[in-house]
Design a protein around this motif. Structure first.
Motif, PDB file in Angstrom:
ATOM      1  N   ILE A  51      55.237  40.136   7.488  1.00 56.53           N
ATOM      2  CA  ILE A  51      55.772  40.114   8.835  1.00 56.53           C
ATOM      3  C   ILE A  51      57.182  40.661   8.776  1.00 56.53           C
ATOM      4  N   GLY A  55      58.730  41.073  14.058  1.00 57.52           N
ATOM      5  CA  GLY A  55      57.489  40.351  14.308  1.00 57.52           C
ATOM      6  C   GLY A  55      56.219  41.126  14.056  1.00 57.52           C
ATOM      7  N   THR A  57      53.200  42.752  12.092  1.00 61.17           N
ATOM      8  CA  THR A  57      52.463  42.196  10.959  1.00 61.17           C
ATOM      9  C   THR A  57      51.545  43.224  10.324  1.00 61.17           C
ATOM     10  N   ALA A  68      46.471  34.643   9.437  1.00 62.92           N
ATOM     11  CA  ALA A  68      47.501  35.022  10.396  1.00 62.92           C
ATOM     12  C   ALA A  68      48.863  34.583   9.874  1.00 62.92           C
ATOM     13  N   SER A  70      52.962  34.139  10.613  1.00 67.25           N
ATOM     14  CA  SER A  70      53.862  33.942  11.738  1.00 67.25           C
ATOM     15  C   SER A  70      55.217  33.481  11.231  1.00 67.25           C
ATOM     16  N   ASP A  72      58.800  31.262  12.395  1.00 66.32           N
ATOM     17  CA  ASP A  72      59.538  30.384  13.297  1.00 66.32           C
ATOM     18  C   ASP A  72      61.013  30.521  12.945  1.00 66.32           C
ATOM     19  N   TYR A  79      54.772  31.053   8.094  1.00 66.35           N
ATOM     20  CA  TYR A  79      53.484  30.373   7.942  1.00 66.35           C
ATOM     21  C   TYR A  79      52.389  31.379   7.617  1.00 66.35           C
TER      22      TYR A  79
END
Length: 125
Positions: A51, A55, A57, A68, A70, A72, A79
């Motif tokens: 990533i 953002g 991917t 997936a 992600s 934060d 994650y």
């Protein structure tokens, strides 16, 4: 000194799910590209997902549609949600940081300059 700490690995049955976390200190993830790699004995380390700071991917073909990644930013945590796990997903999973490379698959492990200690994922019945 940057610190990356993975967690969330474990033993899961085929078809099950796990979520891996990578918590960072002294690093702002949005300024870098973060990757999840996995490694098994006798095989080359494989970039599973990445990533970028914006953002975007990228995924290995072997996990597309099942995993997936992600980010934060508030928690400075990356994650990896892993669904429909298969025995061949069994590996030691690492998160790693490299200079930002949005829009490209940046799978040269030598370009990643900070690594966590890894978390083991075992998929077995």
């Amino acid at each position: 000194q940057v610190q990356l700490v993975e967690s969330g690995g474990g033993l899961v049955q085929p078809g099950g799910s796990l979520t891996l976390s990578c918590a960072g200190s002294r690093v702002i993830f949005s300024q870098f590209t973060m990757g999840w790699y996995r490694e098994t004995p006798g095989k080359q380390r494989e970039l599973v997902a990445q990533i970028a700071g914006d953002g975007t991917t990228n995924y290995a073909d072997s996990v597309k549609g099942r995993f997936a990644i992600s980010m934060d930013n508030a928690k400075n945590t990356i994650y990896l949600q892993m669904n429909s796990l298969k025995p061949e997903d069994t590996a030691l999973y690492y998160c790693a940081r490299r200079p930002n490379c949005p829009g490209y698959r940046c799978d040269d492990s030598g370009e990643y300059d900070s690594w966590g200690q890894g978390t083991q994922v075992t998929v077995s019945s």
